[in-house]
Design a protein around this motif. Structure first.
Motif, mmCIF file in Angstrom:
data_model
loop_
_atom_site.group_PDB
_atom_site.id
_atom_site.type_symbol
_atom_site.label_atom_id
_atom_site.label_comp_id
_atom_site.label_asym_id
_atom_site.label_seq_id
_atom_site.Cartn_x
_atom_site.Cartn_y
_atom_site.Cartn_z
ATOM 1 N N GLU A 121 3.674 -4.292 1.316
ATOM 2 C CA GLU A 121 2.503 -3.449 1.540
ATOM 3 C C GLU A 121 2.378 -3.027 3.003
ATOM 4 O OE1 GLU A 121 -2.337 -3.733 0.854
ATOM 5 O OE2 GLU A 121 -1.030 -5.238 -0.030
ATOM 6 N N THR A 156 -0.601 -0.846 5.249
ATOM 7 C CA THR A 156 -1.956 -0.330 5.037
ATOM 8 C C THR A 156 -2.395 0.784 5.974
ATOM 9 O OG1 THR A 156 -2.963 -1.983 6.473
ATOM 10 C CG2 THR A 156 -2.728 -2.556 4.136
ATOM 11 N N SER A 199 8.045 -2.015 -5.968
ATOM 12 C CA SER A 199 6.986 -2.995 -5.710
ATOM 13 C C SER A 199 6.113 -2.616 -4.510
ATOM 14 C CB SER A 199 7.615 -4.374 -5.467
ATOM 15 O OG SER A 199 8.565 -4.306 -4.414
ATOM 16 N N LYS A 254 3.477 -0.776 -1.853
ATOM 17 C CA LYS A 254 2.142 -0.179 -1.836
ATOM 18 C C LYS A 254 1.899 0.303 -0.409
ATOM 19 C CE LYS A 254 -2.685 -1.011 -2.906
ATOM 20 N NZ LYS A 254 -3.694 -2.008 -3.305
ATOM 21 N N THR A 301 -0.582 2.838 2.086
ATOM 22 C CA THR A 301 -1.782 3.654 2.261
ATOM 23 C C THR A 301 -1.790 4.198 3.682
ATOM 24 O OG1 THR A 301 -3.098 1.712 2.869
ATOM 25 C CG2 THR A 301 -3.166 2.370 0.573
ATOM 26 N N LYS A 328 3.430 2.590 -5.236
ATOM 27 C CA LYS A 328 2.078 3.118 -5.115
ATOM 28 C C LYS A 328 1.891 3.686 -3.708
ATOM 29 C CE LYS A 328 0.034 0.058 -8.553
ATOM 30 N NZ LYS A 328 1.295 -0.235 -9.184
ATOM 31 N N SER A 381 -0.740 6.175 -1.416
ATOM 32 C CA SER A 381 -1.992 6.924 -1.335
ATOM 33 C C SER A 381 -2.234 7.284 0.117
ATOM 34 C CB SER A 381 -3.159 6.124 -1.924
ATOM 35 O OG SER A 381 -3.393 4.961 -1.178
ATOM 36 N N SER A 393 -1.760 7.667 -6.369
ATOM 37 C CA SER A 393 -1.137 7.173 -7.588
ATOM 38 C C SER A 393 -1.829 7.806 -8.786
ATOM 39 C CB SER A 393 -1.265 5.654 -7.671
ATOM 40 O OG SER A 393 -0.541 5.064 -6.645
ATOM 41 N N ASP A 426 -3.414 -0.546 -10.073
ATOM 42 C CA ASP A 426 -3.520 -1.356 -8.855
ATOM 43 C C ASP A 426 -3.847 -2.787 -9.196
ATOM 44 O OD1 ASP A 426 -3.020 0.876 -7.398
ATOM 45 O OD2 ASP A 426 -5.107 1.214 -6.783
#
Length: 134
Positions: A65, A67, A81, A83, A85, A100, A102, A127, A133
């Motif tokens: 991830e 962020t 896998s 994520k 943002t 994912k 965004s 997404s 999520d």
């Protein structure tokens, strides 16, 4: 201590938390938590890894991830896998099904230096299935 860690590299192990701005000459591998900015040549954010901050690098692979976005001057590889943002700036990107993303996606000119922010058209992406999520 060990000689299997290449010179100029950073490894943040699972369960480890580091905070600050990190200037890494070669490669950073994140399996733990980085809070802050990571400036390096290559980055791997592993499946257990989280970067609560921005990554600036030439080549990046995300399995975990991120962020607060990325600035990738060569290639960004987003695994299933992953994520991500925030603002994602990239010269070239590949994305596996299930990842994912965004925020804002922005294509930039490929450069060998992570300092260039020359950009072209902007795309926004979220997404399609927010219920997926975790």
């Amino acid at each position: 201590m060990t000689d299997n860690n290449p010179k100029g590299s950073l490894f943040v192990g699972e369960g480890v938390i580091v905070k600050g701005t990190f200037e890494v000459p070669e490669m950073a591998v994140v399996a733990g938590l980085v809070e802050g900015e990571l400036n390096t040549k290559e980055v791997l954010v592993d499946t257990s890894g989280i970067v609560n901050g921005r990554i600036n690098a030439e080549v990046v692979e995300i399995r975990g991830e991120v962020t607060q976005g990325l600035h990738v001057t060569n290639h960004l590889n987003v695994r299933s896998s992953a994520k991500i943002t925030g603002l994602t700036q990239y010269a070239e990107m590949s994305v596996e099904k299930g990842a994912k993303l965004s925020g804002e996606l922005r294509v930039i000119d490929a450069t060998p230096s992570a300092g260039s922010y020359s950009s072209s058209p902007t795309q926004s992406y979220s997404s399609p299935n927010p219920s997926d999520d975790e």
